[in-house]
Design an enzyme around this catalytic site. Structure first.
Site, PDB file in Angstrom:
ATOM      1  CG  HIS A  36       7.006  50.081   7.577  1.00  0.00           C
ATOM      2  ND1 HIS A  36       6.180  49.917   6.495  1.00  0.00           N
ATOM      3  CD2 HIS A  36       6.808  51.365   7.965  1.00  0.00           C
ATOM      4  CE1 HIS A  36       5.529  51.040   6.250  1.00  0.00           C
ATOM      5  NE2 HIS A  36       5.896  51.944   7.132  1.00  0.00           N
ATOM      6  CG  HIS A  86       7.436  56.122   4.381  1.00  0.00           C
ATOM      7  ND1 HIS A  86       7.681  54.816   4.059  1.00  0.00           N
ATOM      8  CD2 HIS A  86       6.550  56.086   5.416  1.00  0.00           C
ATOM      9  CE1 HIS A  86       6.996  54.018   4.857  1.00  0.00           C
ATOM     10  NE2 HIS A  86       6.303  54.759   5.687  1.00  0.00           N
ATOM     11  CG  HIS A 131       1.306  54.358  12.437  1.00  0.00           C
ATOM     12  ND1 HIS A 131       0.858  53.388  11.572  1.00  0.00           N
ATOM     13  CD2 HIS A 131       2.356  54.938  11.802  1.00  0.00           C
ATOM     14  CE1 HIS A 131       1.598  53.376  10.481  1.00  0.00           C
ATOM     15  NE2 HIS A 131       2.512  54.328  10.582  1.00  0.00           N
ATOM     16  CD  GLU A 156       2.747  53.181   6.870  1.00  0.00           C
ATOM     17  OE1 GLU A 156       2.919  52.331   7.766  1.00  0.00           O
ATOM     18  OE2 GLU A 156       3.561  54.080   6.624  1.00  0.00           O
TER      19      GLU A 156
END
Ligand code: DHB
Ligand code: FE
Length: 278
Positions: A12, A59, A192, A239
């Site tokens: 995302h 977030h 990431h 995530e």
């Protein structure tokens, strides 16, 4: 009773929102990522789910470090997005399925998951982008139930707990007195890291192993602690816990309908997988 008709896991990255806004789907940088979605859109046209239960991580839009629930569920008539700082356009609001939200909440609490219930809940890019990737016209043909998992304030829920949480959500959906067809979304990852010495870190070998495990060994990732996951996938790669929750809603064997993997989109190893019950 309601039935889970599919599980769709995807990355995302906020920049996807900018690419959608600028119509860059065929641009050479973006095409390998966006090409992952037409087969899923075709599947949606055939299967026509009524409700989306979306598992994602907030977030800092609805929750911040001052108030950070491990697990939270929306129980609102609608959900709106706001500019959370990335400058990506907001989307039309998402109608909520309050009955399913309250049903899942009640069953989770009985199953010993003390989930926070939000009768107002802003949704950030982790919720909105998968929706826009599935329904590019942004006219939502489904009602939604957002479920957020803390992936920012350590310690995180363990992978093992996330798996059990997903199983409990799956049982709750399967006992919802309705003939609704439910699509479960897991939004996040894969590897990431956005900041610090390892900014830009990607671990393709781990990502591919994790994707394989999603098909026929979904408990594989439950062996890892939160810090193991940081080491293997980067600070934000954790995530992928949302993928684990979503996959565990159908804990047995499933059919892989479609899969896509592309490195990188922005800083992220971007992957998408769609599963059906066998
Ligand atoms: C990026 C990825 C994310 O998951 C996120 O929430 C923000 C940024 C990125 O790769 O740019
Ligand atoms: Fe993210």
């Amino acid at each position: 009773m309601a039935k889970i008709v599919g599980i769709m896991n995807t990355s995302h990255v906020p920049a996807i929102g900018g690419a959608i806004h600028k119509n860059l789907q065929q641009d050479p940088y973006w095409k390998p990522f966006f090409d992952g979605f037409p087969p899923i859109q075709g599947w949606l046209d055939r299967v026509k789910p009524d409700i989306v239960v979306s598992v994602y991580n907030d977030h800092g839009l609805n929750f911040f470090l001052d108030k950070q629930p491990t697990f939270a569920i929306g129980a609102a008539p609608e959900y709106t997005s706001e500019d959370e700082g990335w400058g990506i356009p907001t989307m039309p609001s998402f109608p909520g399925d309050e009955d399913l939200s309250w049903h899942i909440r009640a069953n989770l609490v009985r199953d010993e998951f003390d989930i926070v219930t939000c009768q107002e809940m802003l949704v950030d890019h982790a919720f909105t982008l998968p929706m826009a990737l599935l329904w590019p016209h942004q006219k939502w043909p489904v009602k939604s139930v957002p479920i957020s998992v803390n992936t920012v304030l350590f310690p995180l829920p363990t992978a093992r707990r996330c798996y059990k949480f997903g199983e409990a959500i799956g049982r709750a959906i399967a006992s919802f007195p309705s003939d609704a067809k439910v699509l479960v979304i897991g939004s996040g990852g894969l590897s990431h890291q956005l900041e610090g010495e390892r900014a830009g870190f990607i671990n393709k070998a781990f990502d591919l192993k994790f994707m394989d495990s999603m098909v026929d060994d979904p408990m594989w990732a439950t062996q890892f602690s939160d810090l193991d996951l940081v080491e293997q996938t980067g600070n934000e790669g954790v995530e992928l816990l949302s993928w684990l929750v979503a996959r565990a809603t159908l804990p047995g064997r499933v059919k892989l309908v479609h899969s896509n993997f592309h490195i990188p989109i922005s800083n992220t190893a971007a992957a998408t997988m769609l599963f059906e019950p066998l």
